[in-house]
Design a protein around this motif. Structure first.
Motif, mmCIF file in Angstrom:
data_model
loop_
_atom_site.group_PDB
_atom_site.id
_atom_site.type_symbol
_atom_site.label_atom_id
_atom_site.label_comp_id
_atom_site.label_asym_id
_atom_site.label_seq_id
_atom_site.Cartn_x
_atom_site.Cartn_y
_atom_site.Cartn_z
ATOM 1 N N UNK A 138 0.927 -1.120 0.060
ATOM 2 C CA UNK A 138 -0.027 0.049 0.053
ATOM 3 C C UNK A 138 0.805 1.344 -0.126
ATOM 4 N N UNK A 139 1.854 1.442 0.899
ATOM 5 C CA UNK A 139 2.895 2.469 0.975
ATOM 6 C C UNK A 139 3.450 2.762 -0.483
ATOM 7 N N UNK A 140 4.035 1.468 -1.042
ATOM 8 C CA UNK A 140 4.810 1.686 -2.301
ATOM 9 C C UNK A 140 3.906 2.200 -3.391
ATOM 10 N N UNK A 141 2.744 1.579 -3.500
ATOM 11 C CA UNK A 141 1.882 2.042 -4.561
ATOM 12 C C UNK A 141 1.234 3.583 -4.504
ATOM 13 N N UNK A 142 1.055 3.772 -3.228
ATOM 14 C CA UNK A 142 0.338 5.031 -3.024
ATOM 15 C C UNK A 142 1.692 6.218 -3.357
ATOM 16 N N UNK A 143 2.896 5.999 -2.742
ATOM 17 C CA UNK A 143 3.906 6.755 -3.158
ATOM 18 C C UNK A 143 4.306 7.139 -4.538
ATOM 19 N N UNK A 144 4.108 6.000 -5.139
ATOM 20 C CA UNK A 144 4.421 6.066 -6.697
ATOM 21 C C UNK A 144 3.332 6.761 -7.329
ATOM 22 N N UNK A 145 2.610 7.234 -6.952
ATOM 23 C CA UNK A 145 1.240 8.029 -7.679
ATOM 24 C C UNK A 145 2.093 9.545 -7.919
ATOM 25 N N UNK A 146 2.919 10.030 -7.217
ATOM 26 C CA UNK A 146 3.499 11.272 -7.424
ATOM 27 C C UNK A 146 4.442 11.212 -8.650
ATOM 28 N N UNK A 147 4.560 9.977 -9.409
ATOM 29 C CA UNK A 147 5.420 10.010 -10.711
ATOM 30 C C UNK A 147 4.554 9.821 -11.653
ATOM 31 N N UNK A 148 2.998 9.686 -11.437
ATOM 32 C CA UNK A 148 2.232 9.620 -12.564
ATOM 33 C C UNK A 148 1.366 8.527 -12.584
ATOM 34 N N UNK A 149 0.269 8.446 -13.344
ATOM 35 C CA UNK A 149 -0.654 7.203 -13.324
ATOM 36 C C UNK A 149 0.071 6.014 -14.056
ATOM 37 N N UNK A 150 0.732 6.422 -15.121
ATOM 38 C CA UNK A 150 1.498 5.202 -15.679
ATOM 39 C C UNK A 150 2.419 4.408 -14.908
ATOM 40 N N UNK A 151 3.233 5.196 -14.121
ATOM 41 C CA UNK A 151 4.392 4.512 -13.304
ATOM 42 C C UNK A 151 3.412 3.801 -12.053
ATOM 43 N N UNK A 152 2.370 4.640 -11.663
ATOM 44 C CA UNK A 152 1.636 3.724 -10.461
ATOM 45 C C UNK A 152 1.029 2.413 -10.875
ATOM 46 N N UNK A 153 0.425 2.620 -12.319
ATOM 47 C CA UNK A 153 0.025 1.259 -12.606
ATOM 48 C C UNK A 153 0.813 0.268 -12.826
ATOM 49 N N UNK A 154 2.021 0.651 -13.042
ATOM 50 C CA UNK A 154 3.336 -0.603 -13.185
ATOM 51 C C UNK A 154 3.525 -1.164 -11.873
ATOM 52 N N UNK A 155 3.719 -0.308 -10.795
ATOM 53 C CA UNK A 155 3.970 -0.676 -9.596
ATOM 54 C C UNK A 155 2.880 -1.586 -9.093
ATOM 55 N N UNK A 156 1.491 -1.076 -9.232
ATOM 56 C CA UNK A 156 0.274 -2.039 -8.621
ATOM 57 C C UNK A 156 0.674 -3.349 -9.315
ATOM 58 N N UNK A 157 0.833 -3.385 -10.838
ATOM 59 C CA UNK A 157 0.770 -4.634 -11.328
ATOM 60 C C UNK A 157 2.081 -5.496 -10.867
ATOM 61 N N UNK A 158 3.241 -4.959 -10.654
ATOM 62 C CA UNK A 158 4.284 -5.731 -10.052
ATOM 63 C C UNK A 158 3.775 -6.508 -8.676
ATOM 64 N N UNK A 159 2.913 -5.930 -7.899
ATOM 65 C CA UNK A 159 2.369 -6.775 -6.828
ATOM 66 C C UNK A 159 1.273 -7.792 -7.254
ATOM 67 N N UNK A 160 0.421 -7.074 -7.964
ATOM 68 C CA UNK A 160 -0.895 -7.990 -8.514
ATOM 69 C C UNK A 160 -0.376 -9.361 -9.310
ATOM 70 N N UNK A 161 0.437 -9.061 -10.191
ATOM 71 C CA UNK A 161 0.876 -10.233 -11.134
ATOM 72 C C UNK A 161 2.075 -10.939 -10.923
ATOM 73 N N UNK A 162 2.494 -10.911 -9.694
ATOM 74 C CA UNK A 162 3.740 -11.808 -9.007
ATOM 75 C C UNK A 162 4.845 -11.577 -9.470
ATOM 76 N N UNK A 163 5.361 -10.221 -9.861
ATOM 77 C CA UNK A 163 6.747 -9.865 -10.297
ATOM 78 C C UNK A 163 7.978 -10.174 -9.041
ATOM 79 N N UNK A 164 7.311 -10.101 -7.858
ATOM 80 C CA UNK A 164 8.170 -10.145 -6.740
ATOM 81 C C UNK A 164 8.410 -11.373 -6.149
ATOM 82 N N UNK A 165 9.750 -11.698 -5.822
ATOM 83 C CA UNK A 165 10.332 -12.899 -5.110
ATOM 84 C C UNK A 165 10.867 -12.240 -3.674
#
Length: 237
Positions: A138-165
């Motif tokens: 929540x903190x990372x997705x919210x803070x990334x919003x300051x970089x614009x909606x495109x970046x925030x969408x990518x960050x949300x996808x990183x968590x939702x789509x299992x990019x992260x080990x």
């Protein structure tokens, strides 16, 4: 490693660095740090050979491509003169007093008679609050919003789509990282619920987002950033 409490702690590559943040006893921190350095020392010849290979490779690239130094060859793609980096090193050495004062302040705040390498990762805030992975998301997705909606969408996808080990396992590498394989970004971290690992998670996601956008908008040959560019972009996160 035996701790002052009587417990035994098994060190792994993933844990040897981060555990220093969590051990309240300086005696334990020193024991862990020494044990890990001894383990690395048993492979010193291997590390030396690898380093020599890297140095020789950089020297050869500079020679074949007619650069005056390996440093100039490395900086060419960013159009940065070697003297600029030499100046950064010089100024850093000459202006080290603030860093020295910072560590003297840490020693005082942590109330330590002696202060060494094993103490430099201990957080000054000794609170026991753990930042859960969902809260970190929540903190990372919210803070990334300051970089614009495109970046925030990518960050949300990183968590939702299992990019992260993010789970620590025996044999897993200690440092975080991000890579891009077959058109897909992947993030590697050892998330332990601390503020520092939260920052690391955000930083590595920054690399993944940067790579994703770069690969989508540029020809493949130009899409992989240099270390200087990549770290500068991820540092924004």
């Amino acid at each position: 490693v035996g701790l002052v409490s009587g417990k035994r702690l098994e060190l792994t590559p993933a844990r040897a660095r981060t555990i220093l943040e969590e051990l309240p006893s300086q005696t334990d921190r020193v024991a862990v740090s020494q044990a890990w350095l001894e383990a690395l020392g048993q492979r010193s010849q291997t590390y030396a050979a690898l380093l020599e290979g890297i140095v020789e490779r950089q020297k050869l690239i500079a020679e074949v491509r007619k650069f005056d130094s390996a440093l100039s060859a490395q900086l060419h793609s960013d159009a940065i003169p070697a003297e600029a980096i030499r100046n950064v090193v010089r100024v850093s050495r000459e202006a080290s007093d603030p860093l020295r004062r910072y560590h003297l302040l840490r020693k005082r705040v942590l109330q330590l008679d002696e202060y060494g390498l094993a103490d430099r990762f201990v957080p000054l805030d000794q609170g026991d609050r753990e930042i859960g992975f969902d809260e970190a998301r929540g903190l990372i997705v919210k803070s990334s919003g300051t970089l614009g909606p495109e970046v925030q969408e990518f960050v949300a996808r990183a968590f939702a789509e299992g990019w992260i080990d993010s789970i620590e396992r025996p044999g897993k590498r200690v440092h975080g990282g991000a890579t891009f394989v077959a058109g897909h970004p992947y993030v590697l971290v050892n998330y332990r619920g601390s503020l520092e690992t939260l920052f690391q998670l955000a930083h590595e996601i920054g690399h993944a987002v940067h790579a994703s956008i770069a690969y989508q908008t540029q020809p493949f040959i130009y899409s992989h950033p240099s270390s200087l560019t990549g770290e500068a972009v991820a540092g924004v996160f």
